[in-house]
Design an enzyme around this catalytic site. Structure first.
Site, PDB file in Angstrom:
ATOM      1  N   ARG A 157    -120.148  16.966  40.823  1.00 22.68           N
ATOM      2  CA  ARG A 157    -119.151  18.020  40.562  1.00 22.68           C
ATOM      3  C   ARG A 157    -119.667  18.999  39.515  1.00 22.68           C
ATOM      4  NH1 ARG A 157    -113.209  15.977  39.635  1.00 22.68           N
ATOM      5  NH2 ARG A 157    -113.123  18.232  39.472  1.00 22.68           N
ATOM      6  N   ARG A 175    -108.770  19.557  39.604  1.00 24.99           N
ATOM      7  CA  ARG A 175    -107.619  19.977  38.802  1.00 24.99           C
ATOM      8  C   ARG A 175    -107.692  21.459  38.466  1.00 24.99           C
ATOM      9  NH1 ARG A 175    -105.185  17.029  36.267  1.00 24.99           N
ATOM     10  NH2 ARG A 175    -104.660  18.615  34.736  1.00 24.99           N
ATOM     11  N   ARG A 196    -103.295  14.958  31.230  1.00 17.24           N
ATOM     12  CA  ARG A 196    -103.652  16.359  31.497  1.00 17.24           C
ATOM     13  C   ARG A 196    -102.508  17.156  32.108  1.00 17.24           C
ATOM     14  NH1 ARG A 196    -109.645  16.787  33.614  1.00 17.24           N
ATOM     15  NH2 ARG A 196    -109.485  18.824  32.664  1.00 17.24           N
ATOM     16  N   ASP A 213    -116.704  17.506  25.967  1.00 19.88           N
ATOM     17  CA  ASP A 213    -117.528  17.299  27.160  1.00 19.88           C
ATOM     18  C   ASP A 213    -118.926  16.798  26.817  1.00 19.88           C
ATOM     19  OD1 ASP A 213    -116.202  20.091  29.117  1.00 19.88           O
ATOM     20  OD2 ASP A 213    -115.415  18.116  28.601  1.00 19.88           O
ATOM     21  N   LYS A 244    -120.304  25.864  35.111  1.00 16.94           N
ATOM     22  CA  LYS A 244    -119.213  25.473  36.016  1.00 16.94           C
ATOM     23  C   LYS A 244    -117.879  25.968  35.474  1.00 16.94           C
ATOM     24  CE  LYS A 244    -117.447  21.164  35.727  1.00 16.94           C
ATOM     25  NZ  LYS A 244    -115.997  21.084  35.518  1.00 16.94           N
ATOM     26  N   ASN A 245    -117.644  25.760  34.178  1.00 20.22           N
ATOM     27  CA  ASN A 245    -116.325  26.048  33.614  1.00 20.22           C
ATOM     28  C   ASN A 245    -116.106  27.519  33.297  1.00 20.22           C
ATOM     29  OD1 ASN A 245    -115.749  23.417  33.991  1.00 20.22           O
ATOM     30  ND2 ASN A 245    -115.887  22.822  31.834  1.00 20.22           N
ATOM     31  N   CYS A 275    -105.438  12.076  36.098  1.00 18.89           N
ATOM     32  CA  CYS A 275    -106.901  12.244  36.031  1.00 18.89           C
ATOM     33  C   CYS A 275    -107.422  11.060  35.217  1.00 18.89           C
ATOM     34  CB  CYS A 275    -107.206  13.578  35.341  1.00 18.89           C
ATOM     35  SG  CYS A 275    -108.924  13.730  34.800  1.00 18.89           S
TER      36      CYS A 275
HETATM   37  C1  EPZ Z   1    -111.087  22.357  30.330  1.00 18.05           C
HETATM   38  O1  EPZ Z   1    -110.113  21.507  30.885  1.00 18.05           O
HETATM   39  C2  EPZ Z   1    -112.407  21.965  30.967  1.00 18.05           C
HETATM   40  N1  EPZ Z   1    -112.317  22.184  32.415  1.00 18.05           N
HETATM   41  C3  EPZ Z   1    -112.714  20.495  30.662  1.00 18.05           C
HETATM   42  O2  EPZ Z   1    -113.982  20.205  31.203  1.00 18.05           O
HETATM   43  C4  EPZ Z   1    -112.770  20.322  29.155  1.00 18.05           C
HETATM   44  O3  EPZ Z   1    -112.990  18.939  28.859  1.00 18.05           O
HETATM   45  C5  EPZ Z   1    -111.446  20.784  28.530  1.00 18.05           C
HETATM   46  O4  EPZ Z   1    -111.185  22.158  28.908  1.00 18.05           O
HETATM   47  C6  EPZ Z   1    -111.458  20.715  27.012  1.00 18.05           C
HETATM   48  O5  EPZ Z   1    -112.521  21.501  26.519  1.00 18.05           O
HETATM   49  C7  EPZ Z   1    -112.454  23.439  32.890  1.00 18.05           C
HETATM   50  O6  EPZ Z   1    -112.643  24.386  32.145  1.00 18.05           O
HETATM   51  C8  EPZ Z   1    -112.385  23.596  34.388  1.00 18.05           C
HETATM   52  P1  EPZ Z   1    -107.302  21.783  28.154  1.00 18.05           P
HETATM   53  P2  EPZ Z   1    -108.543  21.839  30.663  1.00 18.05           P
HETATM   54  O7  EPZ Z   1    -106.168  22.444  28.850  1.00 18.05           O
HETATM   55  O8  EPZ Z   1    -108.355  23.299  30.542  1.00 18.05           O
HETATM   56  C9  EPZ Z   1    -103.563  19.328  26.667  1.00 18.05           C
HETATM   57  C10 EPZ Z   1    -115.543  18.986  32.413  1.00 18.05           C
HETATM   58  O9  EPZ Z   1    -116.058  17.907  32.124  1.00 18.05           O
HETATM   59  N2  EPZ Z   1    -102.771  20.226  27.520  1.00 18.05           N
HETATM   60  O10 EPZ Z   1    -108.126  22.587  27.198  1.00 18.05           O
HETATM   61  O11 EPZ Z   1    -107.785  21.098  31.704  1.00 18.05           O
HETATM   62  C11 EPZ Z   1    -104.474  18.400  27.481  1.00 18.05           C
HETATM   63  O12 EPZ Z   1    -103.756  17.246  27.880  1.00 18.05           O
HETATM   64  C12 EPZ Z   1    -114.066  19.198  32.229  1.00 18.05           C
HETATM   65  O13 EPZ Z   1    -116.176  19.998  32.818  1.00 18.05           O
HETATM   66  C13 EPZ Z   1    -101.372  20.128  27.494  1.00 18.05           C
HETATM   67  O14 EPZ Z   1    -100.801  19.303  26.772  1.00 18.05           O
HETATM   68  O15 EPZ Z   1    -108.287  21.180  29.252  1.00 18.05           O
HETATM   69  C14 EPZ Z   1    -105.575  18.074  26.514  1.00 18.05           C
HETATM   70  O16 EPZ Z   1    -105.176  17.014  25.661  1.00 18.05           O
HETATM   71  C15 EPZ Z   1    -113.369  17.907  31.899  1.00 18.05           C
HETATM   72  N3  EPZ Z   1    -100.647  20.965  28.287  1.00 18.05           N
HETATM   73  C16 EPZ Z   1    -105.698  19.350  25.668  1.00 18.05           C
HETATM   74  O17 EPZ Z   1    -104.493  20.090  25.897  1.00 18.05           O
HETATM   75  C17 EPZ Z   1    -101.227  21.912  29.093  1.00 18.05           C
HETATM   76  O18 EPZ Z   1    -100.492  22.665  29.773  1.00 18.05           O
HETATM   77  C18 EPZ Z   1    -106.867  20.244  26.066  1.00 18.05           C
HETATM   78  O19 EPZ Z   1    -106.771  20.440  27.469  1.00 18.05           O
HETATM   79  C19 EPZ Z   1    -102.640  22.008  29.101  1.00 18.05           C
HETATM   80  C20 EPZ Z   1    -103.389  21.155  28.300  1.00 18.05           C
END
Ligand code: EPZ
Length: 431
Positions: free
Chosen positions: A398, A93, A122, A306, A22-23, A117
């Site tokens: 999802r 998202r 996020r 995850d 998915k990701n 979320c």
């Molecule tokens: C991706 O989400 C995945 N989703 C998530 O999978 C996964 O849990 C996550 O990466 C972490 O591995 C997809 O790929 C579609 P991040 P993402 O940006 O990109 C902070 C699932 O279950 N952050 O890596 O949204 C954020 O708050 C989903 O399949 C900022 O501060 O996660 C978090 O604490 C859930 N500012 C950390 O970084 C930003 O602009 C990691 O978030 C972006 C992120």
């Protein structure tokens, strides 16, 4: 709303096939917007998030040829709309991933802020700061990110927090920028490398994907390509944990063991016997109770957030006490109170869960709160005595393709219970 009814039925036995990731599929679908020529994708999973993405891209003007063997052709020749509306973005998202491609190819884009979320605030500030570093003019107005740029220019950008979709968004934006972009402290997930492979097949010039420094040399345009999406490492891990939690023996096929090192190590630490081949993994826990294993989530290649909820379920019935620490999201323990309803002995201390294994969980009505929490409750229901009824399983749909079919293939007693028809004329009324 549909529910899942699970009756604990002993060890899972058999083998199942893993779907596409998915990701990986989500950013790769967004990347097809960069090309005026058709892009063919194979091994695309049939998931709610994918359907949502196709719906949203259809609003932009994308056209798709879908075939029944999980392949699709994305045709983005006639994009007429550059706005991703709130009513769709709030359901997924990952819609933020349209910002980079639309902006860099068409010079403007409007994407609703994703909003809150369940698992955490996020924010998307890094996506925005990175695009600004590449010369974009960005306003946040009425809940929308409104971005404009005659042409983005290459820049060096350092992520102060590792962000998966942040890295992906800027890689796509940089693909058509003028000059070279260097992303530092980039995410290293396999899905990043898969996106890079697809972009390069389309004529982009991305190097370093999978390391913490990704370099993208902008080109003037991209072209037609074909790409096969990598297997889903989280679906893979979820089924292996389900096998371990029910003291079963399961082989998962069409997977990629090399993406699961941290997870396989932890499963071995529980006492599971593991065998791997080039595209399969077999876990055997027959006749044994898992040992408790502590873990701390962190960016790839460390233990993935995850998979945290799934391991909390495993530890809930393990021999011993485990400390599970969540460092990525600030509210990713909502599955704990549901597990406690099933008899789990778990104490939360901030971003840490102390899990004391009990001999048996007992089935109960529980509620899914997010995608991976749902998977955790399925695993708990499979390992528990009695009946578990999981509500709000749209979260599960999802990210898991036909999960009840795949689990039933392994001997699980599991069925989808349609929302109860209301008295009025017997019509089924979805809440
Ligand atoms: C991706 O989400 C995945 N989703 C998530 O999978 C996964 O849990 C996550 O990466 C972490 O591995 C997809 O790929 C579609 P991040 P993402 O940006 O990109 C902070 C699932 O279950 N952050 O890596 O949204 C954020 O708050 C989903 O399949 C900022 O501060 O996660 C978090 O604490 C859930 N500012 C950390 O970084 C930003 O602009 C990691 O978030 C972006 C992120």
């Amino acid at each position: 709303m549909d529910k899942l009814k699970i009756i604990g039925n002993g060890p899972l036995e058999g083998d199942i096939s893993i779907s596409g990731a998915k990701n990986a599929a989500l950013p790769i679908l967004a990347s097809t917007l960069l090309s005026p020529e058709p892009v063919t994708l194979r091994n695309v999973p049939h998931l709610r998030d994918i359907t949502t993405t196709l719906d949203l891209m259809g609003r932009f003007g994308s056209r798709f040829e879908l075939s029944d063997n999980m392949s699709l052709v994305a045709d983005n020749r006639d994009i007429t709309e550059l706005r991703a509306p709130y009513e769709l973005v709030k359901t997924m998202r990952a819609s933020i991933l349209f910002l980079g491609p639309l902006l860099t190819r068409f010079g403007e884009a409007e994407v609703s802020l994703p909003g809150g979320c369940a698992i955490g605030s996020r924010p998307v500030n890094l996506h925005i700061e990175g695009l600004k570093a590449m010369g974009a003019h960005i306003d946040i107005d009425e809940g929308y990110i409104k971005a404009r740029a005659s042409r983005l220019r290459g820049a060096r950008f350092v992520f102060d927090v590792v962000s998966v979709t942040g890295t992906e968004n800027l890689m796509m934006a940089a693909a058509l920028a003028d000059g070279v972009t260097v992303l530092e402290n980039a995410a290293r997930e396999p899905e990043i490398s898969d996106l890079a492979d697809c972009l390069n097949a389309m004529g982009a010039r991305v190097t370093g994907a999978g390391s913490d420094t990704v370099t993208i040399r902008g080109v003037d345009s991209l072209h037609a390509a074909e790409h096969r999406v990598i297997p889903d490492r989280i679906e893979s891990g979820t089924f292996l944990v389900a096998a371990a939690a029910t003291a079963g023996r399961v082989r998962i096929r069409n997977t990629a063991p090399q993406f699961l090192d941290a997870v396989l190590q932890k499963l071995a630490d529980t006492g599971a016997h593991l065998e791997t081949g080039s595209d399969w993994i077999e876990l055997d826990m027959r006749g044994r109770r898992p040992r408790a294993v502590g873990l701390t989530t962190a960016p790839y290649p460390a233990f993935p957030t995850d998979m945290q909820a799934q391991f909390v379920a495993l530890n809930a019935i393990a021999d011993g006490t485990a400390t599970v620490k969540e460092t990525i999201f600030e509210n990713r323990f909502m599955h704990v109170q549901e597990l406690q309803r099933m008899g789990a002995d778990i104490e939360l201390q901030g971003n840490t869960a102390i899990v004391r294994g009990v001999d048996k969980l007992h089935g109960a009505p529980v509620m899914a709160t997010d995608l991976r929490a749902s998977a955790c409750l399925v695993i708990a229901g499979l390992a528990a005595d009695g009946e578990t009824l999981i509500d709000r399983i749209y979260h599960l749909d999802r990210g898991y393709e036909r999960i009840e079919e795949k689990l039933a293939q392994l001997g699980a007693r599991i069925q989808r219970v349609p929302a109860a028809a209301k008295a009025a004329g017997g019509r089924a009324v979805n809440h």
